[in-house]
Each structure stands twice: as structure tokens, then as C-alpha cells.
Design a protein around this motif. Structure first.
Motif, PDB file in Angstrom:
ATOM      1  N   LEU A  94      25.769   7.849  40.442  1.00 56.95           N
ATOM      2  CA  LEU A  94      24.903   7.138  41.378  1.00 56.95           C
ATOM      3  C   LEU A  94      23.436   7.198  40.944  1.00 56.95           C
ATOM      4  O   LEU A  94      22.704   6.212  41.051  1.00 56.95           O
ATOM      5  CB  LEU A  94      25.057   7.720  42.791  1.00 56.95           C
ATOM      6  N   TRP A  95      23.027   8.375  40.427  1.00 54.41           N
ATOM      7  CA  TRP A  95      21.641   8.519  39.975  1.00 54.41           C
ATOM      8  C   TRP A  95      21.360   7.585  38.797  1.00 54.41           C
ATOM      9  O   TRP A  95      20.327   6.912  38.753  1.00 54.41           O
ATOM     10  CB  TRP A  95      21.353   9.960  39.578  1.00 54.41           C
ATOM     11  N   VAL A  96      22.272   7.563  37.829  1.00 52.12           N
ATOM     12  CA  VAL A  96      22.083   6.723  36.647  1.00 52.12           C
ATOM     13  C   VAL A  96      22.064   5.248  37.028  1.00 52.12           C
ATOM     14  O   VAL A  96      21.259   4.467  36.509  1.00 52.12           O
ATOM     15  CB  VAL A  96      23.185   6.993  35.610  1.00 52.12           C
ATOM     16  N   PHE A  97      22.936   4.860  37.949  1.00 52.86           N
ATOM     17  CA  PHE A  97      22.952   3.462  38.383  1.00 52.86           C
ATOM     18  C   PHE A  97      21.622   3.079  39.037  1.00 52.86           C
ATOM     19  O   PHE A  97      21.071   2.009  38.764  1.00 52.86           O
ATOM     20  CB  PHE A  97      24.102   3.242  39.372  1.00 52.86           C
ATOM     21  N   GLY A  98      21.108   3.972  39.871  1.00 51.60           N
ATOM     22  CA  GLY A  98      19.808   3.708  40.491  1.00 51.60           C
ATOM     23  C   GLY A  98      18.691   3.643  39.464  1.00 51.60           C
ATOM     24  O   GLY A  98      17.784   2.802  39.568  1.00 51.60           O
ATOM     25  N   ALA A 100      18.992   2.725  36.357  1.00 47.93           N
ATOM     26  CA  ALA A 100      19.123   1.466  35.618  1.00 47.93           C
ATOM     27  C   ALA A 100      18.529   0.306  36.416  1.00 47.93           C
ATOM     28  O   ALA A 100      17.830  -0.553  35.864  1.00 47.93           O
ATOM     29  CB  ALA A 100      20.587   1.187  35.302  1.00 47.93           C
ATOM     30  N   LEU A 101      18.791   0.293  37.714  1.00 51.21           N
ATOM     31  CA  LEU A 101      18.211  -0.756  38.559  1.00 51.21           C
ATOM     32  C   LEU A 101      16.691  -0.694  38.552  1.00 51.21           C
ATOM     33  O   LEU A 101      16.003  -1.717  38.471  1.00 51.21           O
ATOM     34  CB  LEU A 101      18.741  -0.615  39.990  1.00 51.21           C
ATOM     35  N   TRP A 102      16.156   0.522  38.627  1.00 50.35           N
ATOM     36  CA  TRP A 102      14.702   0.691  38.602  1.00 50.35           C
ATOM     37  C   TRP A 102      14.130   0.243  37.259  1.00 50.35           C
ATOM     38  O   TRP A 102      13.058  -0.360  37.191  1.00 50.35           O
ATOM     39  CB  TRP A 102      14.354   2.150  38.864  1.00 50.35           C
ATOM     40  N   GLY A 103      14.875   0.508  36.185  1.00 48.35           N
ATOM     41  CA  GLY A 103      14.419   0.114  34.864  1.00 48.35           C
ATOM     42  C   GLY A 103      14.334  -1.388  34.690  1.00 48.35           C
ATOM     43  O   GLY A 103      13.475  -1.893  33.955  1.00 48.35           O
ATOM     44  N   PHE A 104      15.224  -2.132  35.355  1.00 49.90           N
ATOM     45  CA  PHE A 104      15.154  -3.596  35.285  1.00 49.90           C
ATOM     46  C   PHE A 104      13.837  -4.115  35.829  1.00 49.90           C
ATOM     47  O   PHE A 104      13.346  -5.170  35.434  1.00 49.90           O
ATOM     48  CB  PHE A 104      16.316  -4.221  36.066  1.00 49.90           C
ATOM     49  N   VAL A 105      13.237  -3.347  36.754  1.00 48.81           N
ATOM     50  CA  VAL A 105      11.986  -3.773  37.379  1.00 48.81           C
ATOM     51  C   VAL A 105      10.771  -3.287  36.599  1.00 48.81           C
ATOM     52  O   VAL A 105       9.807  -4.018  36.400  1.00 48.81           O
ATOM     53  CB  VAL A 105      11.910  -3.259  38.839  1.00 48.81           C
ATOM     54  N   THR A 106      10.822  -2.025  36.122  1.00 50.45           N
ATOM     55  CA  THR A 106       9.621  -1.405  35.555  1.00 50.45           C
ATOM     56  C   THR A 106       9.738  -1.008  34.094  1.00 50.45           C
ATOM     57  O   THR A 106       8.743  -0.615  33.485  1.00 50.45           O
ATOM     58  CB  THR A 106       9.266  -0.135  36.350  1.00 50.45           C
ATOM     59  N   GLY A 107      10.937  -1.076  33.498  1.00 44.60           N
ATOM     60  CA  GLY A 107      11.150  -0.535  32.162  1.00 44.60           C
ATOM     61  C   GLY A 107      10.484  -1.337  31.052  1.00 44.60           C
ATOM     62  O   GLY A 107      10.185  -2.529  31.190  1.00 44.60           O
ATOM     63  N   THR A 108      10.223  -0.647  29.932  1.00 43.76           N
ATOM     64  CA  THR A 108       9.696  -1.285  28.729  1.00 43.76           C
ATOM     65  C   THR A 108      10.794  -1.268  27.660  1.00 43.76           C
ATOM     66  O   THR A 108      11.818  -0.620  27.815  1.00 43.76           O
ATOM     67  CB  THR A 108       8.457  -0.540  28.213  1.00 43.76           C
ATOM     68  N   THR A 109      10.556  -1.972  26.570  1.00 39.00           N
ATOM     69  CA  THR A 109      11.554  -2.030  25.508  1.00 39.00           C
ATOM     70  C   THR A 109      11.641  -0.690  24.779  1.00 39.00           C
ATOM     71  O   THR A 109      10.630  -0.192  24.274  1.00 39.00           O
ATOM     72  CB  THR A 109      11.203  -3.131  24.496  1.00 39.00           C
ATOM     73  N   PRO A 110      12.836  -0.073  24.732  1.00 40.77           N
ATOM     74  CA  PRO A 110      12.966   1.240  24.074  1.00 40.77           C
ATOM     75  C   PRO A 110      12.947   1.129  22.558  1.00 40.77           C
ATOM     76  O   PRO A 110      13.016   0.041  21.989  1.00 40.77           O
ATOM     77  CB  PRO A 110      14.325   1.741  24.581  1.00 40.77           C
ATOM     78  N   HIS A 111      12.869   2.278  21.900  1.00 41.96           N
ATOM     79  CA  HIS A 111      12.843   2.364  20.443  1.00 41.96           C
ATOM     80  C   HIS A 111      14.274   2.347  19.927  1.00 41.96           C
ATOM     81  O   HIS A 111      15.005   3.339  20.017  1.00 41.96           O
ATOM     82  CB  HIS A 111      12.122   3.646  20.024  1.00 41.96           C
ATOM     83  N   ALA A 112      14.693   1.219  19.370  1.00 40.84           N
ATOM     84  CA  ALA A 112      16.092   1.015  18.999  1.00 40.84           C
ATOM     85  C   ALA A 112      16.556   1.973  17.909  1.00 40.84           C
ATOM     86  O   ALA A 112      17.679   2.483  17.956  1.00 40.84           O
ATOM     87  CB  ALA A 112      16.305  -0.429  18.549  1.00 40.84           C
ATOM     88  N   GLU A 113      15.710   2.215  16.896  1.00 46.16           N
ATOM     89  CA  GLU A 113      16.132   3.066  15.783  1.00 46.16           C
ATOM     90  C   GLU A 113      16.434   4.487  16.244  1.00 46.16           C
ATOM     91  O   GLU A 113      17.449   5.084  15.853  1.00 46.16           O
ATOM     92  CB  GLU A 113      15.048   3.088  14.693  1.00 46.16           C
ATOM     93  N   MET A 114      15.580   5.036  17.091  1.00 42.14           N
ATOM     94  CA  MET A 114      15.807   6.389  17.596  1.00 42.14           C
ATOM     95  C   MET A 114      17.057   6.425  18.469  1.00 42.14           C
ATOM     96  O   MET A 114      17.842   7.388  18.420  1.00 42.14           O
ATOM     97  CB  MET A 114      14.597   6.890  18.392  1.00 42.14           C
ATOM     98  N   MET A 115      17.263   5.378  19.273  1.00 43.43           N
ATOM     99  CA  MET A 115      18.475   5.302  20.085  1.00 43.43           C
ATOM    100  C   MET A 115      19.720   5.375  19.214  1.00 43.43           C
ATOM    101  O   MET A 115      20.675   6.103  19.519  1.00 43.43           O
ATOM    102  CB  MET A 115      18.502   3.995  20.885  1.00 43.43           C
ATOM    103  N   GLY A 116      19.730   4.619  18.118  1.00 47.05           N
ATOM    104  CA  GLY A 116      20.896   4.570  17.256  1.00 47.05           C
ATOM    105  C   GLY A 116      21.177   5.901  16.573  1.00 47.05           C
ATOM    106  O   GLY A 116      22.324   6.361  16.523  1.00 47.05           O
ATOM    107  N   ILE A 117      20.130   6.537  16.052  1.00 43.61           N
ATOM    108  CA  ILE A 117      20.301   7.807  15.336  1.00 43.61           C
ATOM    109  C   ILE A 117      20.804   8.899  16.274  1.00 43.61           C
ATOM    110  O   ILE A 117      21.780   9.606  15.971  1.00 43.61           O
ATOM    111  CB  ILE A 117      18.973   8.229  14.673  1.00 43.61           C
ATOM    112  N   VAL A 118      20.149   9.031  17.423  1.00 44.86           N
ATOM    113  CA  VAL A 118      20.528  10.084  18.369  1.00 44.86           C
ATOM    114  C   VAL A 118      21.887   9.771  19.000  1.00 44.86           C
ATOM    115  O   VAL A 118      22.699  10.668  19.229  1.00 44.86           O
ATOM    116  CB  VAL A 118      19.447  10.262  19.446  1.00 44.86           C
TER     117      VAL A 118
END
Length: 207
Positions: A94-98, A100-118
Motif C-alpha cells: 500500500l505504501w509503495v502504491f501511494g 507511485a501515485l505521488w510520483g506521477f504528480v511530483t516525480g522527476t526523471t530518474p537516472h536510468a543507468e544507475m537503476m539498471g546497474i543496481v
């Protein structure tokens, strides 16, 4: 036949098995370490999916600690511990879903390369743990909850890697947020599975 064989190895006697305890200790250490790695990377990369996966590692570490604490206890106590795990999985979902919803409103584009490596590092860690736990997947609710957590984690890691590719290809944040929502759904569904098994074990213990 294979399921029946595994169930035989995962019965009450296996709960005091040194191999079961050793696997849980390894899983606990791996998940605690990966929580530290992923939460730092998730914040640095501004990735909701990585942060969600990091919290999942933390929740799993707590679940492994609970499993170690109740190993060898009566079925009813192991089932009650599984209910606690189901509740934590539900809260996490439930926390993660909330988030994610908040991120649709306020989020910025994450760093794709770091996401992939980690994400790839987390996948390797979870696959190793899942392989160690595979033989115990047909046990009681407590054992099953441990297996479900590891299984869901490996699926989630693949999704994080997919999100990294999506962010890299689109330059947008929505793949990261969509994967966070999928991980939330996995946690919620997993909590339902564990809850049902724990209820069955409690009924069996009462007879």
C-alpha cells in the motif's frame, strides 16, 4: 511427485534443520546489505522503483529474522508469525502504491543507468537466495511466506531493470513509476497468499 518430495523435506522436522537456519541467516545478511545499497542508490537516482525495492529488502530481512525466531515452535505460533508477515507485506504494498501515485504528480526523471546497474545486482542477490529457499517452498505458512518473498523480489528486480530500459529509451519517469506500482501489486497479492496459508495452518493446529 516433486512437490510431495519437497513437502516431506519441509515439514516440522526441517524447522530445526541446521541447513534451514543457515539459509535464513544468509538471506538475512544479503537482504540487509542490499537494503543499504538500494536505498542509497534509489535516493541518488531519484528512482521510486529502486526505493520500493530497497524497502522490500528491509521488509524481507525482518521476515527472515522472524522466521529464525519461530523456527522449531508449534505450528500455531509459526502461523501467527506468518500473519504478521502478511500484514507487513500488505503495508509495504500500500505504501509503495501511494508513493507511485505521488510520483506521477511530483516525480522527476530518474537516472536510468544507475537503476539498471543496481537492479541487476539486486536480481543476482535475490536469485541466489531464491535458489537456496526453493526446496522449502511447499512447507507451512512460515516457510511459504519466505519463498513467496524471495520469488516476488526476483520478479520485481526484473521489472526494475525493465523500468531502467524504459526510462533510458523514453527519457520519462512513467516506466519507473509503473514498475513501482507493479511491485506494490505483487506485495499485496503475496500477502493474500500468505494470509490464506496461515489461516489454514491455524485451523489445522486447532484440530
Amino acid at each position: 511427485m516433486a512437490d510431495r518430495c519437497c513437502a516431506g523435506k519441509s515439514g516440522p522436522a526441517a524447522l530445526n534443520d541446521a541447513r534451514w537456519r543457515r539459509v535464513l541467516w544468509i538471506a538475512l545478511i544479503v537482504n540487509t546489505a542490499m537494503f543499504g545499497v538500494e536505498i542509497a542508490a534509489g535516493v541518488a537516482a531519484d528512482s521510486r522503483a529502486l526505493q520500493a525495492d530497497a524497502l522490500d529488502f528491509l521488509g524481507d530481512a525482518a521476515n527472515y529474522a522472524i522466521s529464525l525466531g519461530v523456527a522449531g515452535m508449534a505450528l500455531a505460533w509459526r502461523a501467527r508469525a506468518a500473519l504478521v508477515k502478511a500484514a507487513t507485506m500488505l503495508i509495504f504494498g500500500l505504501w509503495v502504491f501511494g508513493s507511485a501515485l505521488w510520483g506521477f504528480v511530483t516525480g522527476t526523471t530518474p537516472h536510468a543507468e544507475m537503476m539498471g546497474i543496481v537492479g541487476a545486482l539486486a536480481l543476482a542477490a535475490n536469485v541466489a537466495v531464491a535458489l537456496m529457499l526453493y526446496r522449502y517452498r511447499a512447507g507451512d505458512a512460515n516457510m511459504r511466506s519466505v519463498w513467496i518473498c524471495s520469488r516476488n523480489d526476483a520478479i520485481g528486480n526484473l521489472a526494475v531493470i525493465g523500468a531502467a530500459l524504459g526510462v533510458f529509451g523514453t527519457g520519462k519517469s512513467w516506466p519507473d513509476l509503473a514498475v513501482a506500482a507493479i511491485m506494490a501489486a505483487l506485495a499485496i497479492w503475496g500477502s493474500i497468499e500468505v494470509f490464506r496459508q496461515a489461516q489454514n495452518d491455524l485451523a489445522a493446529a486447532a484440530t
